[in-house]
Design a protein around this motif. Structure first.
Motif, PDB file in Angstrom:
ATOM      1  N   THR A  12       0.851  -1.190   0.000  1.00  0.00           N
ATOM      2  CA  THR A  12       0.000   0.000   0.000  1.00  0.00           C
ATOM      3  C   THR A  12       0.888   1.241   0.000  1.00  0.00           C
ATOM      4  OG1 THR A  12      -0.219   0.256   2.409  1.00  0.00           O
ATOM      5  CG2 THR A  12      -1.752  -1.250   1.305  1.00  0.00           C
ATOM      6  N   ALA A  36      -0.830  -0.883  -4.565  1.00  0.00           N
ATOM      7  CA  ALA A  36      -2.098  -0.299  -4.127  1.00  0.00           C
ATOM      8  C   ALA A  36      -1.863   1.143  -3.705  1.00  0.00           C
ATOM      9  CB  ALA A  36      -2.674  -1.112  -2.970  1.00  0.00           C
ATOM     10  N   ASP A  37      -2.498   2.074  -4.384  1.00  0.00           N
ATOM     11  CA  ASP A  37      -2.231   3.482  -4.120  1.00  0.00           C
ATOM     12  C   ASP A  37      -3.431   4.325  -4.522  1.00  0.00           C
ATOM     13  OD1 ASP A  37       0.756   4.986  -3.683  1.00  0.00           O
ATOM     14  OD2 ASP A  37      -0.874   6.260  -4.400  1.00  0.00           O
ATOM     15  N   VAL A  64      -7.035   3.588   1.499  1.00  0.00           N
ATOM     16  CA  VAL A  64      -6.788   2.616   2.568  1.00  0.00           C
ATOM     17  C   VAL A  64      -7.495   2.962   3.872  1.00  0.00           C
ATOM     18  CG1 VAL A  64      -4.570   1.850   1.645  1.00  0.00           C
ATOM     19  CG2 VAL A  64      -4.639   3.805   3.224  1.00  0.00           C
ATOM     20  N   VAL A  70     -10.063  -2.061   1.563  1.00  0.00           N
ATOM     21  CA  VAL A  70      -8.913  -2.913   1.872  1.00  0.00           C
ATOM     22  C   VAL A  70      -9.305  -4.382   1.741  1.00  0.00           C
ATOM     23  CG1 VAL A  70      -7.215  -3.563   3.620  1.00  0.00           C
ATOM     24  CG2 VAL A  70      -7.895  -1.168   3.375  1.00  0.00           C
ATOM     25  N   ASN A  89       1.920  -2.811   4.810  1.00  0.00           N
ATOM     26  CA  ASN A  89       1.001  -1.714   5.145  1.00  0.00           C
ATOM     27  C   ASN A  89       1.821  -0.441   5.310  1.00  0.00           C
ATOM     28  OD1 ASN A  89      -1.551  -3.212   5.376  1.00  0.00           O
ATOM     29  ND2 ASN A  89      -0.577  -4.206   7.130  1.00  0.00           N
ATOM     30  N   SER A 117      -5.859   2.129   8.787  1.00  0.00           N
ATOM     31  CA  SER A 117      -5.578   1.363   7.577  1.00  0.00           C
ATOM     32  C   SER A 117      -4.652   0.185   7.877  1.00  0.00           C
ATOM     33  CB  SER A 117      -4.945   2.252   6.502  1.00  0.00           C
ATOM     34  OG  SER A 117      -3.600   2.546   6.795  1.00  0.00           O
ATOM     35  N   GLY A 121      -5.403  -3.641   7.129  1.00  0.00           N
ATOM     36  CA  GLY A 121      -4.460  -4.463   6.390  1.00  0.00           C
ATOM     37  C   GLY A 121      -4.092  -5.732   7.138  1.00  0.00           C
TER      38      GLY A 121
END
Length: 251
Positions: A12, A36-37, A64, A70, A89, A117, A121
């Protein structure tokens, strides 16, 4: 270090800074990585860069701070690649304000991204690993400010201190499933989040033993190590990558 071929890992905040360097190092060792962004364009650009070098990476847009997103990320990763072995994470933000000016909105904005987040995660990653019977690895980005206070960082201090303890607590509870959980605590890293002021950068650099900002790839190398078999005896730890800040703070 052993290669990570056959491993599927989510990063992330993977499109820039520490996350980007970690993506590059993980894929160089053979891992398939989901970038993941929130910045989808940057994630796609990085995925293309990885693939041009013969690596495997996919971009995934996410906020996130939203637990359902998530969960969907973890489910999508498992469904797409047939397994799921780890998550970094790493996504985080900062918002510097004096405590007496830190209204609830400012407080929760950082807590939602930097603390909640990480919980999402850990929780959804661990649930998926147990479901799949995978003895996976979870790594979380904490900070030197999870151990020492900094002016204007009440929210960030609180979030990062929580990440340190969540890493320990999760490691304890997930050990029976063969899932390892660790964290990294970066010092002042040479990324755009520091801004462009030479004076600010110099002041931060002076707080390291060598008087230099730390390159993001230095943190990424520790994170990558934690995903390898060589790190199998490292569990429940938060490893400072701070050039001595926490042990020998200069100023």
């Amino acid at each position: 270090m052993s290669d990570l071929t056959s491993k599927v890992i989510v990063v992330t905040g993977g499109a820039s800074g520490i996350g980007k360097e970690t993506v590059l190092q993980l894929t160089a060792k053979g891992a398939t990585v989901v970038i993941a962004d929130f910045n989808e364009d940057a994630a796609k650009q990085l995925a293309s860069e990885v693939e041009s070098k013969g690596g495997n990476a996919s971009a995934y847009k996410i906020d996130v701070s939203k637990g359902d997103e998530v969960k969907q990320l973890i489910d999508w990763t498992s469904d797409t690649f047939g397994t799921f072995n780890g998550i970094f994470n790493n996504a985080g933000i900062g918002l510097v304000k004096p405590l007496l000016e830190m209204d609830p909105e400012s407080y929760h904005k950082v807590i939602d991204v930097d603390q909640h987040s990480v919980y999402y995660g850990i929780y959804y990653a661990a649930k998926k690993m147990v479901e799949l019977g995978v003895q996976g690895t979870i790594v979380n980005t904490a900070s030197i400010y999870g151990s020492v206070a900094a002016t204007g960082s009440f929210n960030y201090n609180a979030a990062k201190a929580a990440v340190v303890m969540m890493s320990k607590s999760a490691a304890l509870e997930l050990a029976e499933h063969g899932i390892r959980v660790n964290g990294v605590a970066p010092g002042f890293i040479d990324t755009p989040i520091l801004g462009e002021s030479p004076e600010v950068k110099a002041a931060l650099a002076e707080q390291h033993m060598r008087g230099e900002l730390i390159k993001p790839e230095k943190v990424a190398s520790v994170v990558t190590f934690l995903f390898t078999e060589e790190a199998s005896a490292v569990n429940g730890q938060t490893i400072p990558v701070d050039d001595g800040f926490l042990s020998f703070k200069v100023k």
